[in-house]
Structures are given as structure tokens and as C-alpha cells.
Design a protein around this motif. Structure first.
Motif, PDB file in Angstrom:
ATOM      1  N   SER A   1      -2.933   5.653   0.098  1.00 60.59           N
ATOM      2  CA  SER A   1      -3.873   4.538   0.006  1.00 60.59           C
ATOM      3  C   SER A   1      -4.738   4.477   1.266  1.00 60.59           C
TER       4      SER A   1
ATOM      5  N   MET B   1       0.837  -1.200   0.000  1.00 61.67           N
ATOM      6  CA  MET B   1       0.000   0.000   0.000  1.00 61.67           C
ATOM      7  C   MET B   1       0.872   1.251   0.000  1.00 61.67           C
TER       8      MET B   1
ATOM      9  N   ILE C   1      -1.038   6.476   5.058  1.00 62.08           N
ATOM     10  CA  ILE C   1      -2.139   5.548   4.767  1.00 62.08           C
ATOM     11  C   ILE C   1      -3.261   5.810   5.760  1.00 62.08           C
TER      12      ILE C   1
END
Length: 269
Positions: free
Chosen positions: A124, A120, A167
Motif C-alpha cells: 500500500s 494498510m 508500505i
């Protein structure tokens, strides 16, 4: 480039609704499900790709990770949707059922974090599908409540752990909606099974509506996505009322719910 999405439990119910709407928005979607045949059928119908993924298997997650790396070079959105229900009084719930539900509802997302987190990139997102049972604890559902409350705790922990990586973590907490969750449910007795099935079948909203609300919340960057207004109100009351007042309110609401469940559903002629 279209967003790259992986969804566990994507063959049916809320997972299928999320996959459908994400494909329609232009995303590339990989559906993971323990039922490979159903996943393939759903993928063919909605324009996604299917892969077998039993969320209790580290090996299956390793296979998913390899696929994502080899075919897409990573993943932008991971949705931990796969889940099961267990209903029954706490003193009648077998320990085996506790192991079963925690292994799927709680440890499934943990496996996804460990296997897919390295794929990721900054920017993300991870979306964990919990439940209002993570916040409001109805009787005869201790194992389910605990599994979803643990997922909420994991999600909020990860919000801080992955923030430096850029993230974002989001947790959706829907209340009852029309889905096939009861199909794989375990229950301590037939009465509890029947009552839970009726609550699902009589819900005012279905999976498509819940999925749309979740995706709106995700796009807005909401860390907690509460899809049902009455449940959101109850959660706020629990937070701000003295606990004795909240419990009194809950007893009244449960009495109303029990009365409603005993009333035969209306059928259209």
C-alpha cells in the motif's frame, strides 16, 4: 480488486480532482472532509463515497478507520490532502494562527498515520500533499512554510519506518495552482491576503493538471513528486549553489514576482 483509496479534504480543489481521476481509473474512493455537505455532493458527482473527517479530530479518524475496516477490510492508498494557508509577516502572525495551521497541515497527517496505518497492507501507499513551500521559503509565509516543511520531514522519516512493512510513502510538493485554498486562508493583513489570492488566481495550471501529474509520479513510485518545473529548478539550485548565490537569485525572482502582481490581469473581451 480495485484499489481502495481514502482522501482527506476531498470535497474540493486538488482533493476533488484526485478523487475524480482515481475513480475514473477504477479505484474505490472514500472522500473525507470537514464539510460533509460538500463531500456528499462531490462523491455523488464523481462516483465516490463520502464521510465526515475533521483532520484535527482523533475521533473522526477513528470513525474513518472503522468504516474502512468494516466495508473494505483495509485501505491501499491514503492521501493526506487537507490543508490550509496562513500568510503574513512572522512578527505579525498570531500564535493562535500557528496552532491552527500546524494542527491541520502537520498533525492532520500524523493522526492519519496513527489511525489508518494498521489498516494498510504490504504494497500500500501513503501520499502526503505538502508544497514547494516545504523546500523553498518565500517571505510572509513562515507558518505555512514551517507546517509543510514539517510534513516533508515526517514523510521522509516514515519512508524509513514503514519500509520494513512494505508500505511506500510519497510526498507531493506543488507550487501555486488555481484552487480554492485562499478561501479558508488566514492572513495578517489585507495586502498579503490580496497578493496571495492573485498568485493563486493567476497560476498557469489548475487542480486537474496538478492531480494528473501527482498520480503519474505516484504510479512511478517517486518519493518526491514536484509538479512545477520552474519550482523544481529553483529547488535544485538551492541544493547545489552556494547559499549566498541562491539568496541573490531569490531576491531577483521576488522582485519580478512583485512587479507581476502589481500588473492588472488581462481580461478577455
Amino acid at each position: 480488486m480495485a484499489k481502495r483509496v481514502f482522501i482527506t479534504g476531498g470535497a474540493g480543489g486538488l482533493g476533488r480532482a484526485l478523487a475524480t481521476q482515481l475513480v475514473q481509473s477504477g479505484a474505490q474512493v472514500l472522500i473525507g472532509d470537514i464539510d460533509d455537505t460538500a463531500a456528499q455532493a462531490t462523491a455523488a458527482k464523481v462516483g465516490a463515497i463520502a464521510i465526515r473527517c475533521d483532520v484535527t479530530s482523533e475521533g473522526d479518524f477513528a470513525t474513518v478507520a472503522n468504516w474502512l475496516q468494516d466495508n473494505w477490510g483495509g485501505v491501499d492508498l491514503v492521501i493526506n490532502n487537507a490543508g490550509v494557508a496562513q500568510m503574513g509577516a512572522l512578527d505579525q502572525t498570531p500564535i493562535d494562527d500557528w496552532h491552527w495551521i500546524l494542527n491541520i497541515n502537520t498533525l492532520g497527517p500524523v493522526r492519519a498515520v496513527q489511525a489508518l496505518g494498521p489498516l494498510m497492507p504490504p504494497g500500500s501507499q501513503m501520499l502526503n500533499i505538502a508544497s514547494m513551500a516545504a523546500m523553498l521559503y518565500l517571505p510572509n509565509s513562515a507558518a505555512y512554510n514551517a507546517s509543510k516543511a514539517a510534513l516533508l520531514a515526517i514523510s521522509e522519516t516514515l519512508m524509513l519506518e514503514w519500509e520494513p512493512r512494505g508500505i511506500s510513502i510519497h510526498v507531493a510538493c506543488p507550487s501555486f495552482f488555481r484552487t480554492d485554498l485562499a478561501r479558508n486562508m488566514r492572513a495578517a493583513d489585507d495586502t498579503t491576503r490580496a497578493a496571495t489570492t492573485r498568485m493563486v488566481e493567476r497560476a498557469r495550471v489548475g487542480a486537474d493538471e496538478v492531480a494528473a501529474t501527482i498520480l503519474v509520479g505516484l504510479a512511478a513510485g517517486d518519493p518526491h513528486i514536484l509538479t512545477h518545473r520552474p519550482a523544481r529548478k529553483s529547488w535544485l539550485l538551492k541544493r547545489y549553489l552556494p547559499f549566498s548565490m541562491y539568496m541573490s537569485m531569490m531576491r531577483k525572482e521576488l522582485a519580478k514576482l512583485n512587479t507581476r502582481l502589481k500588473t492588472p490581469s488581462k481580461t478577455k473581451s
